[in-house]
Design an enzyme around this catalytic site. Structure first.
Site, PDB file in Angstrom:
ATOM      1  N   ASP A   1      60.237 -34.860 -51.195  1.00 46.80           N
ATOM      2  CA  ASP A   1      59.350 -33.779 -50.740  1.00 46.80           C
ATOM      3  C   ASP A   1      57.909 -34.254 -50.543  1.00 46.80           C
ATOM      4  O   ASP A   1      57.081 -33.519 -50.000  1.00 46.80           O
ATOM      5  CB  ASP A   1      59.389 -32.618 -51.739  1.00 46.80           C
ATOM      6  CG  ASP A   1      60.755 -31.929 -51.729  1.00 46.80           C
ATOM      7  OD1 ASP A   1      61.481 -32.051 -50.723  1.00 46.80           O
ATOM      8  OD2 ASP A   1      61.103 -31.284 -52.735  1.00 46.80           O
TER       9      ASP A   1
ATOM     10  N   ARG B   1      61.187 -32.997 -40.616  1.00 40.53           N
ATOM     11  CA  ARG B   1      59.856 -33.437 -41.064  1.00 40.53           C
ATOM     12  C   ARG B   1      59.435 -34.767 -40.446  1.00 40.53           C
ATOM     13  O   ARG B   1      58.235 -35.082 -40.438  1.00 40.53           O
ATOM     14  CB  ARG B   1      59.802 -33.498 -42.605  1.00 40.53           C
ATOM     15  CG  ARG B   1      59.770 -32.119 -43.202  1.00 40.53           C
ATOM     16  CD  ARG B   1      59.671 -32.108 -44.700  1.00 40.53           C
ATOM     17  NE  ARG B   1      59.482 -30.744 -45.183  1.00 40.53           N
ATOM     18  CZ  ARG B   1      59.731 -30.348 -46.419  1.00 40.53           C
ATOM     19  NH1 ARG B   1      60.155 -31.212 -47.318  1.00 40.53           N
ATOM     20  NH2 ARG B   1      59.536 -29.098 -46.766  1.00 40.53           N
TER      21      ARG B   1
ATOM     22  N   ARG C   1      55.359 -27.386 -46.439  1.00 35.18           N
ATOM     23  CA  ARG C   1      54.700 -28.666 -46.752  1.00 35.18           C
ATOM     24  C   ARG C   1      53.933 -29.189 -45.529  1.00 35.18           C
ATOM     25  O   ARG C   1      52.848 -29.766 -45.677  1.00 35.18           O
ATOM     26  CB  ARG C   1      55.716 -29.689 -47.255  1.00 35.18           C
ATOM     27  CG  ARG C   1      56.458 -29.174 -48.499  1.00 35.18           C
ATOM     28  CD  ARG C   1      57.031 -30.251 -49.369  1.00 35.18           C
ATOM     29  NE  ARG C   1      57.953 -29.669 -50.333  1.00 35.18           N
ATOM     30  CZ  ARG C   1      57.596 -29.069 -51.477  1.00 35.18           C
ATOM     31  NH1 ARG C   1      56.332 -28.994 -51.818  1.00 35.18           N
ATOM     32  NH2 ARG C   1      58.506 -28.547 -52.286  1.00 35.18           N
TER      33      ARG C   1
HETATM   34  C1  S3P Z   1      65.647 -29.654 -54.543  1.00 37.11           C
HETATM   35  C2  S3P Z   1      66.185 -30.824 -54.099  1.00 37.11           C
HETATM   36  C3  S3P Z   1      65.716 -31.529 -52.890  1.00 37.11           C
HETATM   37  C4  S3P Z   1      64.343 -31.057 -52.441  1.00 37.11           C
HETATM   38  C5  S3P Z   1      64.206 -29.578 -52.487  1.00 37.11           C
HETATM   39  C6  S3P Z   1      64.500 -29.018 -53.869  1.00 37.11           C
HETATM   40  C7  S3P Z   1      66.226 -29.026 -55.735  1.00 37.11           C
HETATM   41  O1  S3P Z   1      66.642 -31.302 -51.854  1.00 37.11           O
HETATM   42  O2  S3P Z   1      64.058 -31.537 -51.147  1.00 37.11           O
HETATM   43  O3  S3P Z   1      62.892 -29.194 -52.106  1.00 37.11           O
HETATM   44  O4  S3P Z   1      65.594 -28.121 -56.320  1.00 37.11           O
HETATM   45  O5  S3P Z   1      67.332 -29.421 -56.130  1.00 37.11           O
HETATM   46  P1  S3P Z   1      67.954 -32.241 -51.720  1.00 37.11           P
HETATM   47  O6  S3P Z   1      68.605 -32.208 -53.018  1.00 37.11           O
HETATM   48  O7  S3P Z   1      68.802 -31.623 -50.668  1.00 37.11           O
HETATM   49  O8  S3P Z   1      67.404 -33.572 -51.321  1.00 37.11           O
END
Ligand code: S3P
Length: 426
Positions: free
Chosen positions: A312, A343, A386
């Site tokens: 992120d 992104r 973001r």
């Molecule tokens: C998250 C996991 C991430 C992240 C998202 C929140 C989570 O996604 O990008 O903002 O809370 O498990 P991915 O697990 O799909 O990479």
């Protein structure tokens, strides 16, 4: 269109909003537990409120207190079948985790989301959950929301994960707790481990050994008390801001420092950035304060498994390429194409608008230090919180750059502009 006046420096202390990932999980596990749980300092944003509303639809009761919520529930074995469609709004975490949780319920559910979420892949959870015996149907060949979960019973098997995603891992764990025997999930790389850590607090022990996670079915989760720390991913904008605005000095307070989340600190070290971290907690998820000052820094090439631990923060890291001494290159980051926006495309578009030389790859981008600013740049937020926050920083840095809209910040950081204002030196 919106634009901001030029800001010279940022000086002072900030408390960033509470962690989004941890808040989602605290709301879900408190509803799964039978009894009275407490969630202190939860993030109240569009994403986490979607999870809370979903948990209310299956019977959990949330009572607001000064510190957060008391959550009363009869436990996941007594969830109600919801009388309506569950709207996950903009939240991928809500959609993926709840698909896993509800797949094991032997009941009927329908999940949907907003325009952006309905374009994001759900097959990454539908496919492995199908192997456990879940009966899920989704739009366009079982790929996209809305999706329907039909009653079925889950069986314990071993699953090898294909996507480096904590959301997928968490969906399998929440389903596995309801299967008829142990589920084993092998992660393709280390991703954020909030689900595994928090389950322990709710009385459930998973057997984790490296990338192998063994999930034993349970009858109940014990009620628990969770104190949500500040969100590292929100802190990332202030880490970046201190390097973008000259003569800045920012103390970021009470930030979660779980190593599966804080890979950006390793990246900054690799760019020869100096900062101080003061860890406050001895047990559980670490948290603490970070002090960072303006300074010159080098570029870097980032690839491989660390990508999952900075996923992120990559948009912010790539924007730092504008002011580094050499280019910032990011590879192995295909996952960025299926976030709240694409992104890679969004950052390439905005940084080129500003006048930077940027190379686009299928799995990343390379940003060269900015030579000639385009003062007429028109930045786009692509409905992505973001990207919107980085646009706000860039508009304030150069003064007056136009942004199409910034409403998306409500998803994770509703008072971002007020927090920035509080430390601005004009
Ligand atoms: C998250 C996991 C991430 C992240 C998202 C929140 C989570 O996604 O990008 O903002 O809370 O498990 P991915 O697990 O799909 O990479």
């Amino acid at each position: 269109m919106i634009s901001f006046d030029k800001v010279k420096s940022l000086k002072g202390e900030v408390n960033v909003p509470s962690d989004k990932s941890i808040t989602h999980r605290a709301f879900i596990m408190s509803a799964m537990a039978d009894g009275e749980s407490i969630v202190k300092k939860p993030l109240l944003s569009r994403d986490t409120l979607a999870t809370k509303a979903a948990m209310e639809m299956v019977g959990a009761e949330f009572t607001e207190t000064e510190e957060g919520f008391i959550v009363c529930s009869k436990g996941f074995k007594n969830f109600k079948e919801p009388g309506n469609v569950i709207n996950c709004e903009n939240s991928g975490t809500t959609a993926r985790l709840l698909t896993g949780l509800f797949a094991g319920q032997n009941k009927y559910f329908v999940l949907t989301g907003d325009n952006s979420l309905r374009k994001r892949p759900m097959d990454r959870v539908i496919e492995p959950l199908g192997k456990l015996g879940a009966n899920i149907f989704a739009r366009e060949n079982n790929k996209y929301l809305p999706l329907t979960i039909l009653p079925s019973k889950l069986k314990g098997i071993e699953i090898e994960g294909k996507v480096k995603s904590a959301q997928v891992k968490s969906a399998i764990i929440l389903a596995g707790l309801q299967a008829d025997s142990n589920v084993i999930y092998i992660e393709p790389a280390v991703t954020r481990n909030h689900t595994e850590l928090m389950l322990k607090t709710y009385g459930v022990h998973l057997n984790v050994s490296g990338l192998r996670i063994e999930i034993e079915p349970v009858d109940r989760l014990m009620p628990a008390e969770i104190n949500v720390p500040g969100d590292f991913s929100s802190a990332a904008f202030f880490l970046g801001a201190a390097l973008i605005f000259e003569n800045s000095e920012i103390l970021i307070k009470n930030v979660g420092l779980n190593p599966t989340r804080s890979g950006m600190l390793e990246v900054l070290k690799g760019m020869n950035v100096n900062f101080d971290v003061d860890v406050n907690s001895e047990s559980g998820d670490p948290f603490g304060n970070i002090l960072i000052k303006s300074q010159e820094y080098d570029g870097i090439t980032i690839k491989g498994d660390i990508i999952a631990n900075i996923i992120d923060e990559i948009p912010m890291i790539s924007a730092l390429g504008l002011f580094a001494k050499s280019p910032v290159e990011i590879r192995d980051a295909h996952e960025l194409r299926v976030k709240e926006s694409d992104r890679i495309k969004a950052m390439v578009y905005n940084l080129r608008q500003i006048g930077a030389e940027v190379e686009e790859f299928e799995d990343g981008l390379k940003v060269y230090p900015l030579k000639n600013l385009n003062k007429n740049a028109k930045l786009r937020s692509f409905d992505d919180h973001r990207i919107a926050m980085i646009n706000i920083l860039l508009s304030k840095k150069f003064g007056g750059l136009c942004i199409d809209e910034i409403d998306a910040i409500d998803v994770s950081f509703p008072d971002f502009i007020e927090k920035l204002n509080s430390i601005e030196v004009v």
